[in-house]
Structure formats: C-alpha cells, structure tokens
Design a protein around this motif. Structure first.
Motif, PDB file in Angstrom:
ATOM      1  N   MET A   1     141.642 -15.156   6.973  1.00 14.46           N
ATOM      2  CA  MET A   1     140.882 -16.395   6.802  1.00 14.46           C
ATOM      3  C   MET A   1     140.220 -16.408   5.423  1.00 14.46           C
ATOM      4  SD  MET A   1     141.498 -18.084   9.515  1.00 14.46           S
ATOM      5  CE  MET A   1     140.257 -19.374   9.653  1.00 14.46           C
ATOM      6  N   SER A   2     139.302 -17.318   5.219  1.00 10.30           N
ATOM      7  CA  SER A   2     138.710 -17.513   3.889  1.00 10.30           C
ATOM      8  C   SER A   2     137.378 -16.796   3.750  1.00 10.30           C
ATOM      9  CB  SER A   2     138.505 -19.004   3.638  1.00 10.30           C
ATOM     10  OG  SER A   2     139.726 -19.707   3.721  1.00 10.30           O
ATOM     11  N   SER A   3     137.002 -16.516   2.477  1.00  9.89           N
ATOM     12  CA  SER A   3     135.696 -15.922   2.203  1.00  9.89           C
ATOM     13  C   SER A   3     134.772 -17.008   1.669  1.00  9.89           C
ATOM     14  CB  SER A   3     135.829 -14.790   1.178  1.00  9.89           C
ATOM     15  OG  SER A   3     136.325 -15.286  -0.043  1.00  9.89           O
ATOM     16  N   ILE A   4     133.537 -17.025   2.170  1.00  6.21           N
ATOM     17  CA  ILE A   4     132.581 -18.080   1.830  1.00  6.21           C
ATOM     18  C   ILE A   4     131.270 -17.437   1.417  1.00  6.21           C
ATOM     19  CG2 ILE A   4     131.348 -20.109   2.691  1.00  6.21           C
ATOM     20  CD1 ILE A   4     133.689 -20.312   4.791  1.00  6.21           C
ATOM     21  N   LEU A   5     130.701 -17.922   0.308  1.00  9.39           N
ATOM     22  CA  LEU A   5     129.423 -17.427  -0.180  1.00  9.39           C
ATOM     23  C   LEU A   5     128.361 -18.508   0.040  1.00  9.39           C
ATOM     24  CD1 LEU A   5     127.626 -15.406  -1.702  1.00  9.39           C
ATOM     25  CD2 LEU A   5     128.428 -16.448  -3.849  1.00  9.39           C
ATOM     26  N   ILE A   6     127.295 -18.172   0.783  1.00 12.35           N
ATOM     27  CA  ILE A   6     126.180 -19.083   1.039  1.00 12.35           C
ATOM     28  C   ILE A   6     125.006 -18.658   0.164  1.00 12.35           C
ATOM     29  CG2 ILE A   6     124.701 -20.121   2.789  1.00 12.35           C
ATOM     30  CD1 ILE A   6     127.660 -20.514   3.383  1.00 12.35           C
ATOM     31  N   VAL A   7     124.501 -19.604  -0.660  1.00  9.84           N
ATOM     32  CA  VAL A   7     123.371 -19.312  -1.551  1.00  9.84           C
ATOM     33  C   VAL A   7     122.231 -20.253  -1.175  1.00  9.84           C
ATOM     34  CG1 VAL A   7     122.641 -18.973  -3.935  1.00  9.84           C
ATOM     35  CG2 VAL A   7     125.077 -18.824  -3.353  1.00  9.84           C
ATOM     36  N   SER A  22     131.588 -17.507  10.858  1.00 12.30           N
ATOM     37  CA  SER A  22     132.121 -16.221  11.315  1.00 12.30           C
ATOM     38  C   SER A  22     132.870 -16.383  12.626  1.00 12.30           C
ATOM     39  CB  SER A  22     130.986 -15.210  11.473  1.00 12.30           C
ATOM     40  OG  SER A  22     130.359 -14.948  10.235  1.00 12.30           O
ATOM     41  N   GLU A  23     132.350 -17.238  13.506  1.00 14.26           N
ATOM     42  CA  GLU A  23     133.033 -17.490  14.781  1.00 14.26           C
ATOM     43  C   GLU A  23     134.403 -18.114  14.572  1.00 14.26           C
ATOM     44  OE1 GLU A  23     130.334 -19.861  17.029  1.00 14.26           O
ATOM     45  OE2 GLU A  23     129.074 -18.158  17.628  1.00 14.26           O
ATOM     46  N   ASP A  24     134.568 -18.813  13.429  1.00 12.15           N
ATOM     47  CA  ASP A  24     135.882 -19.397  13.112  1.00 12.15           C
ATOM     48  C   ASP A  24     136.784 -18.409  12.381  1.00 12.15           C
ATOM     49  OD1 ASP A  24     135.230 -21.797  14.260  1.00 12.15           O
ATOM     50  OD2 ASP A  24     134.597 -22.761  12.402  1.00 12.15           O
ATOM     51  N   GLY A  25     136.293 -17.175  12.195  1.00  8.16           N
ATOM     52  CA  GLY A  25     137.116 -16.135  11.596  1.00  8.16           C
ATOM     53  C   GLY A  25     136.961 -15.978  10.099  1.00  8.16           C
ATOM     54  N   HIS A  26     135.989 -16.680   9.493  1.00  9.04           N
ATOM     55  CA  HIS A  26     135.796 -16.581   8.047  1.00  9.04           C
ATOM     56  C   HIS A  26     134.901 -15.388   7.699  1.00  9.04           C
ATOM     57  CE1 HIS A  26     137.708 -20.451   7.533  1.00  9.04           C
ATOM     58  NE2 HIS A  26     136.838 -21.010   8.367  1.00  9.04           N
ATOM     59  N   GLU A  27     135.100 -14.856   6.497  1.00 10.91           N
ATOM     60  CA  GLU A  27     134.227 -13.804   5.986  1.00 10.91           C
ATOM     61  C   GLU A  27     133.082 -14.482   5.222  1.00 10.91           C
ATOM     62  OE1 GLU A  27     134.260 -10.323   2.563  1.00 10.91           O
ATOM     63  OE2 GLU A  27     136.152 -10.995   3.441  1.00 10.91           O
ATOM     64  N   VAL A  28     131.840 -14.201   5.610  1.00  8.61           N
ATOM     65  CA  VAL A  28     130.698 -14.907   5.045  1.00  8.61           C
ATOM     66  C   VAL A  28     129.720 -13.927   4.405  1.00  8.61           C
ATOM     67  CG1 VAL A  28     128.811 -16.513   5.499  1.00  8.61           C
ATOM     68  CG2 VAL A  28     130.938 -16.685   6.813  1.00  8.61           C
ATOM     69  N   ASN A  29     129.318 -14.210   3.168  1.00  8.34           N
ATOM     70  CA  ASN A  29     128.261 -13.480   2.491  1.00  8.34           C
ATOM     71  C   ASN A  29     127.120 -14.439   2.193  1.00  8.34           C
ATOM     72  OD1 ASN A  29     129.452 -10.859   2.262  1.00  8.34           O
ATOM     73  ND2 ASN A  29     130.826 -11.696   0.695  1.00  8.34           N
ATOM     74  N   THR A  30     125.891 -13.964   2.289  1.00 11.73           N
ATOM     75  CA  THR A  30     124.739 -14.826   2.019  1.00 11.73           C
ATOM     76  C   THR A  30     123.814 -14.159   1.006  1.00 11.73           C
ATOM     77  OG1 THR A  30     123.365 -13.913   3.794  1.00 11.73           O
ATOM     78  CG2 THR A  30     124.835 -15.741   4.367  1.00 11.73           C
ATOM     79  N   THR A  31     123.136 -14.991   0.236  1.00 11.07           N
ATOM     80  CA  THR A  31     122.135 -14.510  -0.705  1.00 11.07           C
ATOM     81  C   THR A  31     121.115 -15.614  -0.944  1.00 11.07           C
ATOM     82  OG1 THR A  31     121.744 -13.564  -2.889  1.00 11.07           O
ATOM     83  CG2 THR A  31     123.439 -15.252  -2.731  1.00 11.07           C
ATOM     84  N   VAL A  49     131.934 -21.817  -2.321  1.00 12.49           N
ATOM     85  CA  VAL A  49     130.519 -21.496  -2.493  1.00 12.49           C
ATOM     86  C   VAL A  49     129.690 -22.662  -1.967  1.00 12.49           C
ATOM     87  CG1 VAL A  49     128.662 -20.981  -4.126  1.00 12.49           C
ATOM     88  CG2 VAL A  49     130.967 -20.074  -4.531  1.00 12.49           C
ATOM     89  N   VAL A  50     128.692 -22.352  -1.126  1.00 15.24           N
ATOM     90  CA  VAL A  50     127.751 -23.352  -0.637  1.00 15.24           C
ATOM     91  C   VAL A  50     126.391 -22.986  -1.209  1.00 15.24           C
ATOM     92  CG1 VAL A  50     126.739 -24.465   1.385  1.00 15.24           C
ATOM     93  CG2 VAL A  50     129.092 -23.614   1.486  1.00 15.24           C
ATOM     94  N   MET A  51     125.795 -23.860  -2.039  1.00 17.22           N
ATOM     95  CA  MET A  51     124.611 -23.474  -2.786  1.00 17.22           C
ATOM     96  C   MET A  51     123.533 -24.552  -2.772  1.00 17.22           C
ATOM     97  SD  MET A  51     124.462 -21.990  -6.684  1.00 17.22           S
ATOM     98  CE  MET A  51     125.326 -23.414  -7.352  1.00 17.22           C
ATOM     99  N   LYS A  73     138.072 -23.145 -10.664  1.00 12.69           N
ATOM    100  CA  LYS A  73     138.073 -24.355  -9.835  1.00 12.69           C
ATOM    101  C   LYS A  73     137.725 -24.099  -8.367  1.00 12.69           C
ATOM    102  CE  LYS A  73     141.465 -26.598 -12.827  1.00 12.69           C
ATOM    103  NZ  LYS A  73     142.816 -27.216 -12.904  1.00 12.69           N
ATOM    104  N   THR A  74     137.145 -22.969  -8.063  1.00 11.46           N
ATOM    105  CA  THR A  74     136.710 -22.708  -6.685  1.00 11.46           C
ATOM    106  C   THR A  74     135.702 -23.781  -6.263  1.00 11.46           C
ATOM    107  OG1 THR A  74     137.019 -20.321  -6.899  1.00 11.46           O
ATOM    108  CG2 THR A  74     135.521 -21.082  -5.169  1.00 11.46           C
ATOM    109  N   PRO A  75     135.908 -24.436  -5.121  1.00  9.94           N
ATOM    110  CA  PRO A  75     135.010 -25.521  -4.700  1.00  9.94           C
ATOM    111  C   PRO A  75     133.571 -25.033  -4.491  1.00  9.94           C
ATOM    112  CG  PRO A  75     137.027 -25.547  -3.413  1.00  9.94           C
ATOM    113  CD  PRO A  75     137.034 -24.270  -4.186  1.00  9.94           C
ATOM    114  N   VAL A  76     132.624 -25.793  -5.010  1.00 10.04           N
ATOM    115  CA  VAL A  76     131.205 -25.512  -4.829  1.00 10.04           C
ATOM    116  C   VAL A  76     130.564 -26.714  -4.135  1.00 10.04           C
ATOM    117  CG1 VAL A  76     129.004 -24.980  -5.933  1.00 10.04           C
ATOM    118  CG2 VAL A  76     131.139 -24.084  -6.910  1.00 10.04           C
TER     119      VAL A  76
END
Length: 472
Positions: A1-7, A22-31, A49-51, A73-76
């Motif tokens: 699945m996809s990796s997602i960064l939450i800022v 995470s329940e949908d199978g994505h790898e999630v990092n937060t900061t 990236v969600v910021m 061009k990674t979506p933010v």
C-alpha cells in the motif's frame, strides 16, 4: 500500500488519520513540525503528505515550497483551521493537491487522500506568488464552511481562463467574488471592468457594451469603444446577466466566441481579448426553459459556477462582518457592540444579506457616536416586500423575447407557424397553474382571480391536463 506523512501539531488529528489510514493498510508517519517533516522525507519519500498551515516554527505554506523541491510532484494536502481567501489561493497556486478546513469530516479527508494517492506524480506545481497589496475595499470575509468552499472555488478557477457564473441573492457579494477571481488570475495586471446591466436602459445598452461610431445615432457626436473593448487584456464582469434582452444575448454570444466587437453603426470589428465573469440573482435554468434566456449563451457562461449562499445560512460570519464594517467607519474604535446588539444581529433574517448588514452597522455607528452600540441603534430590518425586487423585464419584453427565441429556433428550417396557438397554450397554462397555486387548488377563488367562469376554468384544467392535487 502507500506511505503517508501527516504533519500536524494536534495529536487528535494525527491519531484519527493514522488509525483510519492504517486500517486501510497504509503506512503512516506523523510529526508535529515542518522541520521534522523535511528531515523525514530525506530518509523516505512518502506517496502523500498531509500538512497543517499553522505549525510551531516553519508554517505549512513556507514548508510546501521546500517539500516540493525535495519530493517533486508528490501530492501535498493542506489543512487548516484558519482558512481565508489568500491562504486558499496560495495553497492551490503553490501546488497543493487539495485544501481542507478544520473541522473536517474524517471520511471526507480519507477520500481526498485516496484521490491524491491515485493521482500520484501527475500533480503539477504552479509555484505562483500572489500580491500582498491591500484588499480593504475588495475583501471577502467569513470563516463559515460555505465561505471556505467559495475561497477554494476562487483558488481553483482563478488562473483558468474560462467564464465563471456567480449566482446568489442580491447583496451577497457577487462582485467581490468576481474581483477576487480577477485579482488572482493571470489577467490581474489588466483592467477589471464591471458592467451593471440593470443600470443601463435598453436603448443605450448595446452602445455601452459594444461601442458606437460617430453619427451612429442621434447624439453620437464622437466614436466610443465600449466596455467590452475597455476590458481588453483583463476581465469584464457582467452583473445581473439575466436582465439582457434576447437580441443583445445573441450579439454577446457572438462576441464571446469570436472576441470581435462590432460597434453600433460600424462594419469593422475590433478585437478584444477579455475574460468574462457573469453574475445573476435569477434562476437562469427557468429562464432558459421559458425562452427568456438563450440556452447556448447559458452553457457558454456556465463553464464553472460559484454559488454564494445567503447570509442567513452562514450566521457564524455575521460577527466577523459586523466588526469589519464597524472598523471601516470607526477606525478609532470609539464604539463597540454590546451583548444585546450582538444577539440582535444574530436573530435577524438579513433578507438584504451582507449589503443590509453593512448599512445596519454603519447606521448604528453614526447614531451611537461613542460607547456601546445598543440593539435600539439598529434600523428596522428589511421586510419581505422590501426584499422582492420588481422584475426589470416587463411582460411585453418577455413576450418579445419569447417570439425572438421561436424565430431563432426556426432559422435553420425557415418554418415558423401557429405562433399564436403555441403562445396561448404556453402562457395560459402557466397563468391558470399560478392562480390555482395561489388559492391552494380552490377553483372558485382561482376563477374569481382570473375573471372567468368556474366552468371555463374546469374546461381549461382538463385541456391542459393540470393536476390540481399536486399544486402547493
């Protein structure tokens, strides 16, 4: 699945998004900071990236440019609890994939993230800076979800050189939206030419729009370019586009398509490179249906539509607007709203919308002069009858428009027949339906209003197959 960064510096936001993704199978990092996010992407580039905009240290919009430099061009996705028009435009123009405002629905946020994952590297960065000039006289104010949606609409459509149709009741701020679209567009350095259709009589409308040659008519002592030519290189804003007559609609459509303006009394067209924005408080769909507005012009204008809700549907914006209007007329801060006055503002229906609110506040500041503004300082609220404007198109003009539409619809086959019978059928059925609606289906009262015998009314109901039980 996809990796997602939450800022985001709000733990609850990070927790909710991390759990759902995470329940949908994505790898999630937060900061919690942009600085940490910039460090994390050097170790592993996320798919999305969600910021947040407001972060401790470097803010989200500043970090957006650095993120794009490092991850291309990674979506933010930008999120904020403090959205305004400038923030929305900067986020979109600097290349953000989407712009969300807190509090947002979790399912809505997940849906946006999924779209960003699907878009992947196809997102392009606009990296467009915006002017910091003062917008004191052209300011859109509001923090309600409805206003946030309008900010987003403006940000998305501003740089796209297409017509925009702005709809809403009188006094909602349609011209402000048009001015904002122009300011954030590629034509910002060109002229913004507002055209108030109701302010012009039919006899001078075409001359004002398209210009005229010398001697074209009595009083035309000098040639004139016209408002559309004046908008060359910029934006023409047609306020109350629904008030234009059918013949002028035909000419306007031709100008939009060809960018060529032929002055009244002239033969040589003048080229005008303009963007058209239009506004109306009318129901153009109904006008198209009854033949008073051309369908082809409507489709050409309605490439993108922005609907401004009435003030009564966004009461959370009333205190912000009231404070703004109060500071404009009383910059020294000699007056302030009392609790009773604030409560009164929130209780009114504001049938005249933002325009009525501004007039009310200005009146209150003038009569109060200093100290607390009381509820008694406000002028009486607008009544329902005050808010209903007299139609600018007369019955006779509506009939002429209908006839012209019939002629236009038959220009290709050259046949037009039974005009009287068709007009009688269409108009009479509407007249009877409205009379029955006014009387809630009471045929005797409807017949009295129409001035016809009850038996005659019964026969016409049968002829037009009107269902009286379905009337309001």
């Amino acid at each position: 699945m996809s990796s997602i960064l939450i800022v985001d510096d709000e733990p609850s936001i990070c927790w909710a998004l991390e759990k759902a993704l995470s329940e949908d199978g994505h790898e999630v990092n937060t900061t919690a900071t942009a600085e940490d996010a910039l460090q994390l992407i050097t170790e592993s580039v996320p798919d999305v990236v969600v910021m947040d905009v407001r972060l401790p240290g470097m803010d989200g919009l500043t970090a957006l440019k650095e993120l794009q430099r490092q991850i291309g061009k990674t979506p933010v996705i930008i999120i904020t609890a403090f959205g305004d028009l400038d923030t929305a435009v900067q986020a979109i123009n600097r290349g953000a994939f989407e712009y969300l405002t807190k509090p947002f629905d979790l399912d809505q946020a997940i849906n946006v993230i999924q779209k960003a994952i699907a878009a992947g590297g196809s997102v392009t960065s606009a990296d467009k800076t915006t002017s910091e000039e003062s917008l004191e006289n052209h300011l859109l104010i509001g923090s309600s979800p409805a206003m946030q949606a309008i900010y987003r609409d403006i940000a998305i459509v501003a740089e796209r050189d297409v017509p925009v149709l702005i709809t809403g009741e009188s006094g909602t701020g349609k011209e402000l939206v048009a001015a904002a679209i122009h300011r954030y567009s590629k034509r910002a350095n060109g002229p913004f030419v507002p055209v108030c259709i109701p302010a012009m009589s039919e006899s001078v409308l075409e001359s004002e729009l398209f210009g005229h040659t010398r001697g074209a008519f009595t009083g035309a002592t000098e040639k004139r370019s016209g408002l559309i030519k004046a908008a060359d290189g910029g934006t023409a804003f047609f306020d109350e586009i629904g008030d234009i007559t059918i013949p002028t609609q035909v000419k306007l459509l031709r100008v939009i398509e060809s960018r060529a303006v032929t002055p009244v009394g002239g033969d040589d067209p003048l080229i005008s490179d303009f963007r058209l924005l239009a506004a109306t408080n009318r129901d153009l769909d109904s006008m198209v249906a009854d033949g008073t507005f051309r369908k082809d012009l409507y489709f050409r204008l309605n490439v993108y539509q922005i609907m401004i809700p009435p003030l009564r549907e966004r009461p959370e914006d009333i205190p912000l607007l009231a404070d703004h209007f109060m500071k404009r007329i009383d910059p020294a801060g000699k007056v302030y709203l009392g609790k009773a006055a604030s409560k009164e503002l929130l209780s009114r229906p504001w049938l005249g919308n933002v325009r009525e609110l501004r007039n009310t506040i200005e009146h209150a500041v003038i009569v109060t002069r200093s100290g607390e503004i009381s509820a008694d300082a406000f002028a009486a609220p607008m009544s329902i009858t005050d808010s209903i404007s007299k139609p600018s198109t007369s019955l006779g003009q509506s009939v002429r428009n209908w006839i012209q539409s019939q002629i236009d619809d038959h220009t290709s086959d050259g046949e037009i027949a039974n005009l009287f019978d068709r007009f009688q059928s269409e108009s009479e059925s509407v007249l009877i339906s409205e009379a029955l609606s006014l009387t809630h289906g009471n045929r005797q009262e409807a017949a009295k209003i129409l001035g016809i015998h009850r038996q005659t009314l019964r026969e016409k109901i049968r002829r037009y197959q009107l269902n009286v039980s379905e009337l309001p």
